[in-house]
Design an enzyme around this catalytic site. Structure first.
Site, PDB file in Angstrom:
ATOM      1  N   THR A  11       0.799  -1.224   0.000  1.00 40.00           N
ATOM      2  CA  THR A  11       0.000   0.000   0.000  1.00 40.00           C
ATOM      3  C   THR A  11       0.833   1.275   0.000  1.00 40.00           C
ATOM      4  O   THR A  11       0.295   2.364  -0.223  1.00 40.00           O
ATOM      5  CB  THR A  11      -0.945   0.033   1.216  1.00 40.00           C
ATOM      6  OG1 THR A  11      -0.174  -0.124   2.413  1.00 40.00           O
ATOM      7  CG2 THR A  11      -1.978  -1.078   1.132  1.00 40.00           C
ATOM      8  N   TYR A 152      12.889  -3.930  17.650  1.00 41.46           N
ATOM      9  CA  TYR A 152      12.876  -3.835  16.189  1.00 41.46           C
ATOM     10  C   TYR A 152      14.098  -4.522  15.606  1.00 41.46           C
ATOM     11  O   TYR A 152      13.994  -5.301  14.657  1.00 41.46           O
ATOM     12  CB  TYR A 152      12.819  -2.372  15.738  1.00 41.46           C
ATOM     13  CG  TYR A 152      12.871  -2.234  14.236  1.00 41.46           C
ATOM     14  CD1 TYR A 152      11.822  -2.693  13.438  1.00 41.46           C
ATOM     15  CD2 TYR A 152      13.974  -1.666  13.595  1.00 41.46           C
ATOM     16  CE1 TYR A 152      11.873  -2.593  12.053  1.00 41.46           C
ATOM     17  CE2 TYR A 152      14.030  -1.558  12.214  1.00 41.46           C
ATOM     18  CZ  TYR A 152      12.978  -2.027  11.452  1.00 41.46           C
ATOM     19  OH  TYR A 152      13.035  -1.935  10.078  1.00 41.46           O
ATOM     20  N   GLY A 183      19.328   0.749   4.586  1.00 41.51           N
ATOM     21  CA  GLY A 183      19.528   1.691   5.682  1.00 41.51           C
ATOM     22  C   GLY A 183      18.349   2.644   5.744  1.00 41.51           C
ATOM     23  O   GLY A 183      17.197   2.247   5.570  1.00 41.51           O
ATOM     24  N   GLU A 188       6.880   5.917   4.816  1.00 41.12           N
ATOM     25  CA  GLU A 188       6.036   6.146   5.992  1.00 41.12           C
ATOM     26  C   GLU A 188       6.637   5.509   7.241  1.00 41.12           C
ATOM     27  O   GLU A 188       6.048   5.571   8.323  1.00 41.12           O
ATOM     28  CB  GLU A 188       4.636   5.575   5.757  1.00 41.12           C
ATOM     29  CG  GLU A 188       3.849   6.284   4.662  1.00 41.12           C
ATOM     30  CD  GLU A 188       2.467   5.681   4.470  1.00 41.12           C
ATOM     31  OE1 GLU A 188       2.140   4.679   5.146  1.00 41.12           O
ATOM     32  OE2 GLU A 188       1.707   6.211   3.633  1.00 41.12           O
ATOM     33  N   PHE A 189       7.808   4.896   7.100  1.00 39.71           N
ATOM     34  CA  PHE A 189       8.434   4.136   8.182  1.00 39.71           C
ATOM     35  C   PHE A 189       8.520   4.933   9.483  1.00 39.71           C
ATOM     36  O   PHE A 189       8.078   4.477  10.542  1.00 39.71           O
ATOM     37  CB  PHE A 189       9.830   3.688   7.737  1.00 39.71           C
ATOM     38  CG  PHE A 189      10.622   2.965   8.793  1.00 39.71           C
ATOM     39  CD1 PHE A 189      10.495   1.590   8.954  1.00 39.71           C
ATOM     40  CD2 PHE A 189      11.505   3.646   9.613  1.00 39.71           C
ATOM     41  CE1 PHE A 189      11.226   0.916   9.922  1.00 39.71           C
ATOM     42  CE2 PHE A 189      12.248   2.981  10.588  1.00 39.71           C
ATOM     43  CZ  PHE A 189      12.105   1.617  10.739  1.00 39.71           C
TER      44      PHE A 189
END
Length: 256
Positions: A11, A152, A183, A188-189
C-alpha cells in the site's frame, strides 16, 4: 505464460514501488495490505500495463485473516513464482526498560510472524513446482543493533536468520531465497515508528539525503532478474550519508 509475484505491504513505500517495478517487468501480481482503498488505486494504476492484479486486503498479523484471504485465490493464482515479504514496521524508539508491550507485539507480529504466515502458505507450491524465489525485506537493523532499537532490531535479526534457514531448507527444490537490508529510507516508516508525529519523522532525515522507496525497488529488480544459476543471498543498501546503523553525516544543505 506470465509469471506471478505476491508482494506484502504493497500500500505504500517499498512495497508499492516494488509492485510497480514487477508490473513493468510483466509479472501478474497479488498485492496485499490493510488499506483496501490504496490497493484498489494501485490496481487501477497498473492494469493498463496489461498485467493481472489481484488485491487481498487483510492484517498480516492476524493468521485467520491471512488464511481466509489465501483461500479466495484461484488455482492459477496460487502458482506464485516470486514472494516479496515486504510488510514490516517499527513502532516506538524507547530503551528496553521503558518499552511498550503493544509496540513490541506489533513489531514481532508483523515483522516475524506475518512473514512466517505468508511464507508457510506460498512455499509448498514452490516446492511442488521446484521453482520460485522468496525475497525478504530486512533492514540495517537486522545487521547491526542501535540504541533504543532493541526489539525492532531483534525482529529484523530474526528475518536474517529465517532467510538463511529458508535458503538451506529450500535448496534441494531449486528455490532462491534472498534478503535486502536497506539503511535509512524515507517512506512512511518513521511516521509509523513515531505514531504519526510528522515532525519527529522529518527530523530523522534532516540534513541528509536518505534512500527512497524506488531505490530499494531498483535493487529488488536486480535481484529478481539474475539468471537462474545466480542468487543474491543478501544485499546491504545504504544512502551515501550513512556509514552504519548509528553513523550518519548531516549538513545544512537542502536534500536532493
Amino acid at each position: 505464460m506470465r509469471k506471478r509475484a505476491l508482494v506484502t505491504g504493497a500500500t505504500s513505500g517499498i512495497g508499492e514501488a516494488t509492485t510497480i517495478k514487477l508490473a513493468d517487468l510483466g509479472y501478474n501480481l497479488i498485492i496485499t495490505g490493510r488499506r483496501k482503498e490504496r490497493l484498489t488505486a494501485l490496481q487501477k494504476k497498473l492494469e493498463p500495463k496489461g498485467v493481472s492484479i489481484t488485491i487481498l486486503a487483510f492484517d498480516i498479523r492476524q493468521k485467520q485473516e491471512v488464511d481466509d484471504a489465501w483461500n479466495h485465490l484461484s488455482a492459477e493464482e496460487l502458482k506464485i513464482d516470486i514472494l516479496v515479504n515486504n510488510a514490516g514496521l517499527a513502532s516506538g524508539l524507547d530503551p528496553i526498560h521503558n518499552g511498550s508491550l503493544d509496540d513490541w507485539e506489533a513489531m514481532i507480529d508483523t515483522n516475524l510472524k506475518g512473514l512466517l504466515y505468508i511464507s508457510r502458505l506460498v512455499s509448498p507450491g514452490m516446492v511442488d513446482r521446484k521453482s520460485g524465489h522468496i525475497i525478504n525485506v530486512s533492514s540495517i537493523a537486522g545487521v547491526e543493533v542501535y540504541a533504543n532499537g532493541n526489539v525492532y532490531c531483534a525482529s529484523k535479526h530474526a528475518v536474517q536468520a529465517l532467510t538463511k534457514g529458508m535458503r538451506i531448507d529450500l535448496l534441494p527444490y531449486n528455490i532462491k531465497v534472498s534478503s535486502i537490508s536497506p539503511g535509512m529510507v524515507d517512506t512512511e516508516f518513521s511516521i509509523v515508528r513515531f505514531h504519526g508525529d510528522k515532525k519527529k519523522a522529518d527530523d530523522v532525515y534532516k540534513g541528509l539525503t536518505p534512500l527512497y522507496a524506488n531505490d530499494v525497488a531498483d535493487a529488488i529488480e536486480f535481484i529478481v532478474t539474475r539468471p537462474p544459476h545466480v542468487n543474491v543471498n543478501d544485499m546491504l543498501l545504504m544512502p551515501t550519508n550513512q556509514a552504519s546503523a548509528a553513523y550518519v553525516h548531516r549538513n545544512n544543505e537542502e536534500r536532493d
